[in-house]
Design a protein around this motif. Structure first.
Motif, mmCIF file in Angstrom:
data_model
loop_
_atom_site.group_PDB
_atom_site.id
_atom_site.type_symbol
_atom_site.label_atom_id
_atom_site.label_comp_id
_atom_site.label_asym_id
_atom_site.label_seq_id
_atom_site.Cartn_x
_atom_site.Cartn_y
_atom_site.Cartn_z
ATOM 1 N N PHE A 1 1.437 7.360 5.245
ATOM 2 C CA PHE A 1 0.998 7.036 3.880
ATOM 3 C C PHE A 1 -0.430 7.531 3.616
ATOM 4 O O PHE A 1 -0.683 8.214 2.632
ATOM 5 C CB PHE A 1 1.015 5.508 3.664
ATOM 6 N N ARG A 2 -1.353 7.125 4.472
ATOM 7 C CA ARG A 2 -2.777 7.416 4.239
ATOM 8 C C ARG A 2 -3.228 8.546 5.157
ATOM 9 O O ARG A 2 -2.723 8.698 6.263
ATOM 10 C CB ARG A 2 -3.620 6.164 4.519
ATOM 11 N N CYS B 1 1.042 9.481 0.336
ATOM 12 C CA CYS B 1 0.714 8.925 -0.982
ATOM 13 C C CYS B 1 0.324 10.052 -1.948
ATOM 14 O O CYS B 1 -0.658 10.752 -1.731
ATOM 15 C CB CYS B 1 -0.445 7.938 -0.858
ATOM 16 N N MET B 2 1.094 10.195 -3.030
ATOM 17 C CA MET B 2 0.787 11.259 -3.996
ATOM 18 C C MET B 2 -0.553 11.032 -4.681
ATOM 19 O O MET B 2 -1.206 11.967 -5.136
ATOM 20 C CB MET B 2 1.907 11.408 -5.020
ATOM 21 N N PHE B 3 -0.978 9.752 -4.741
ATOM 22 C CA PHE B 3 -2.218 9.435 -5.454
ATOM 23 C C PHE B 3 -3.453 9.974 -4.737
ATOM 24 O O PHE B 3 -4.509 10.133 -5.334
ATOM 25 C CB PHE B 3 -2.327 7.909 -5.634
ATOM 26 N N CYS C 1 1.785 -1.045 -6.228
ATOM 27 C CA CYS C 1 1.659 -0.409 -4.913
ATOM 28 C C CYS C 1 1.461 -1.485 -3.856
ATOM 29 O O CYS C 1 0.636 -2.376 -4.037
ATOM 30 C CB CYS C 1 0.455 0.540 -4.891
ATOM 31 N N PHE D 1 0.965 -0.440 -0.571
ATOM 32 C CA PHE D 1 0.595 0.384 0.592
ATOM 33 C C PHE D 1 -0.878 0.759 0.590
ATOM 34 O O PHE D 1 -1.253 1.825 1.050
ATOM 35 C CB PHE D 1 1.480 1.637 0.630
ATOM 36 N N VAL E 1 -3.269 0.276 -2.274
ATOM 37 C CA VAL E 1 -3.956 0.586 -3.528
ATOM 38 C C VAL E 1 -3.906 -0.649 -4.418
ATOM 39 O O VAL E 1 -2.885 -1.343 -4.461
ATOM 40 C CB VAL E 1 -3.283 1.787 -4.235
ATOM 41 N N MET F 1 -3.095 -1.771 -7.162
ATOM 42 C CA MET F 1 -2.248 -1.869 -8.363
ATOM 43 C C MET F 1 -1.141 -2.831 -7.984
ATOM 44 O O MET F 1 -0.137 -2.435 -7.392
ATOM 45 C CB MET F 1 -1.671 -0.492 -8.719
ATOM 46 N N CYS G 1 5.301 9.544 -1.067
ATOM 47 C CA CYS G 1 5.521 8.253 -1.704
ATOM 48 C C CYS G 1 5.257 8.448 -3.194
ATOM 49 O O CYS G 1 4.195 8.936 -3.590
ATOM 50 C CB CYS G 1 4.582 7.173 -1.156
ATOM 51 N N ALA H 1 6.344 5.765 -5.277
ATOM 52 C CA ALA H 1 6.875 4.461 -5.698
ATOM 53 C C ALA H 1 6.248 3.948 -6.985
ATOM 54 O O ALA H 1 6.946 3.364 -7.816
ATOM 55 C CB ALA H 1 6.665 3.442 -4.582
ATOM 56 N N CYS H 2 4.957 4.171 -7.196
ATOM 57 C CA CYS H 2 4.319 3.591 -8.390
ATOM 58 C C CYS H 2 4.742 4.310 -9.668
ATOM 59 O O CYS H 2 4.532 3.783 -10.766
ATOM 60 C CB CYS H 2 2.805 3.560 -8.240
HETATM 61 S S1 SF4 Z 1 2.913 3.345 -4.506
HETATM 62 FE FE1 SF4 Z 1 1.698 4.986 -5.490
HETATM 63 S S2 SF4 Z 1 -0.431 4.561 -4.923
HETATM 64 FE FE2 SF4 Z 1 0.879 3.376 -3.529
HETATM 65 S S3 SF4 Z 1 1.165 4.658 -1.712
HETATM 66 FE FE3 SF4 Z 1 2.887 5.078 -3.079
HETATM 67 S S4 SF4 Z 1 2.205 6.807 -4.337
HETATM 68 FE FE4 SF4 Z 1 0.398 5.955 -3.364
#
Ligand code: SF4
Length: 501
Positions: free
Chosen positions: A214-215, A273-275, A419, A421, A423, A425, A470, A472-473
């Motif tokens: 993820f990170r 994580c796309m963010f 999120c 994982f 973040v 949110m 990821c 997911a958000c």
């Molecule tokens: S839910 Fe969104 S912010 Fe959280 S890890 Fe996945 S892509 Fe990143």
């Protein structure tokens, strides 16, 4: 600001000294990442390298900072609430204390699991029959509550509400019962969720990344030693040569003269994580083989192709939308200009009680260059919209400055799901896009048109396979099972508190 100095002696006894100073919330207009981690091994003094790396990674967490080093059977820890420069400044009254040691780890924090407090700041320490352990963690453990109950039942105690401490206790128990490497492997099988960590076990340093990746976490080599850091920009700062990313599921031991991949736990699926590419990471970092800046320019180009518009000028919401805006300008041929200027010294704002004060807080941060705005049809590009309050006020500023039209383009699909994982949110009610059409959002923002990049456009720009990210958000499809907000281990009151709602 709380500053605590802790020394762990050979028997694991704690000496604690703390000072209470002013605390300060971080800016809540954008989502915040959990943390940054650093590890250094091999130089005569690891402390200055860790400090420089943490300063470079300050964008990943501004609530607290800490460094732990190891020498002569002792762990030395200094940590406090605030920015790295505040915690490790002469005003902290710790001038006379040197954190000695050739090996050490560092941490900056923004809380996503556990409240903002000194006891939740990293690095975390514990002692057991194997020796002294210190851990820095970026991410979020989704089964932390269950593991905490199990550990409590087995007689372990906790000092904090942080998932990082749960992780440390789990690792501590497993390495005592099974030895260091089998214990780490067992821990990786039991811990679910997102974790990129640097871990000291006495003078041994490990860099570990969860099996889905993820990170980010990477490794570098510099004269006299090796380093691990959340992002490659930190390696650049200390003059380290980037070697590679830590692979998902990998445990790397970092030694003074070498690094050794000692284990990789297989995973059927990746979830980068796309963010990180959209917003969190610094644009000068390279994550999992993709330069963040290039990904952001590609996002802007993709936006221009997906949502073309007739306009006179492209503006970025500074600073985070700049690379996307440049990409939009290059692809569309519409001139790029700096219509909004950010005050570089107002990064941290307080929660404002009235609308009037909130508006003036935004003006403290951003102002318009009237000559660039007046009579123009503007494309305004930002990396993402979470709540939309700030975007709405920027649009209002532009209109008051004489903009003819304001067309908003966003380099991230609509954020609709929490999120779990790492973040902040955490609840759907934060998101302007949850349950609304794009037209409804455009109406709420009072813009002439609105375009969010498509999920496929996002994936193309990042240049990864969709199933390796990821998302997911923005899709609501989670790469691992989560159990709603309780997965984050947060109570209602500890959830993200918007600055301007
Ligand atoms: S839910 Fe969104 S912010 Fe959280 S890890 Fe996945 S892509 Fe990143």
């Amino acid at each position: 600001m709380d500053i605590t100095l802790i020394m762990l002696d050979r028997r694991g006894a704690l000496t604690v000294d703390s000072q209470l100073q002013d605390s300060d919330p971080t800016d809540g207009q954008k989502p915040n990442d959990h943390c940054a981690v650093v590890g250094i091994c091999g130089t005569d003094e690891s402390f200055p390298y860790i400090l420089a790396s943490l300063k470079t990674l300050q964008h990943r967490g501004q609530e607290s900072a800490g460094i732990a080093t190891y020498s002569d059977g002792l762990i030395h820890l200094k940590k406090g609430m605030g920015l790295v420069s505040e915690v490790f400044s002469s005003r902290g009254n710790f001038n006379d204390i040197t954190l000695e040691g050739k090996v050490g780890i560092g941490h900056t924090r923004y809380s996503t699991a556990g409240s903002k407090s000194m006891e939740n700041s990293g690095p975390f320490l514990v002692s057991n029959s194997v020796g002294h352990l210190a851990i820095s963690h970026n991410g979020e453990i989704t089964n932390a509550e269950r593991l905490r109950s199990e550990l409590l039942k087995s007689g372990m105690t906790f000092r904090s509400s942080s998932d990082t401490e749960v992780m440390l206790m789990e690792i501590s128990r497993n390495i005592v019962n099974h030895g260091i490497i089998p214990g780490l492997k067992l821990s990786m099988e039991r811990l679910k969720g997102a974790y990129s960590i640097t871990l000291m076990i006495n003078d041994r340093l490990f860099a570990i990344r969860d099996p889905m990746g993820f990170r980010p976490l990477c490794i570098g080599k510099f004269q006299g030693g090796y380093a691990a850091a959340s992002e490659s920009c930190a390696l650049d700062t200390i003059g380290a040569e980037f070697l590679r990313d830590v692979k998902p599921g990998e445990i790397i031991e970092i030694m003074p003269d070498d690094i050794k991949s000692i284990l990789t736990v297989p995973s059927k699926k990746l979830a980068h994580c796309m963010f990180e590419y959209v917003y969190f990471a610094r644009p000068d970092s390279i994550i999992d083989g993709r330069e963040v800046y290039s990904a952001r320019v590609a996002l802007g180009r993709e936006l221009a192709r997906e949502y073309p518009v007739e306009a006179d000028v492209v503006f970025a919401v500074p600073d985070s939308g700049r690379a996307q805006a440049l990409g939009f300008s290059m692809e569309s041929g519409i001139e790029y200009s700096e219509g909004l200027i950010k005050n570089r010294f107002s990064e941290r704002t307080f929660i404002m009680p009235t609308q009037e004060l909130r508006n003036s807080a935004l003006k403290l941060k951003l102002n318009v260059i009237s000559s660039e705005v007046r009579g123009k049809r503007i494309v305004l590009v930002d990396d993402s919209i979470v709540r939309g309050n700030t975007m709405k006020r920027i649009v209002d500023l532009l209109r008051k400055a004489g903009a003819l039209e304001v067309h908003v383009r966003i380099g991230c699909p609509q954020i609709i799901s929490p999120c779990y994982f790492g973040v902040d949110m955490k609840t759907k009610d934060q998101f302007i896009a949850a349950g609304k059409t794009v037209d409804e959002i455009a109406k709420e923002l009072e813009v002439d048109s609105l375009g969010y990049i498509s999920t496929d456009g996002l994936v193309r720009s990042i240049q990864k396979e969709k199933h390796d990210l990821c998302l997911a958000c923005v899709t609501g499809e989670y790469p691992i099972n989560v159990h709603g907000p309780t997965a984050a281990g947060q109570s209602e009151l500890e959830r993200f508190i918007p600055e301007d709602t």
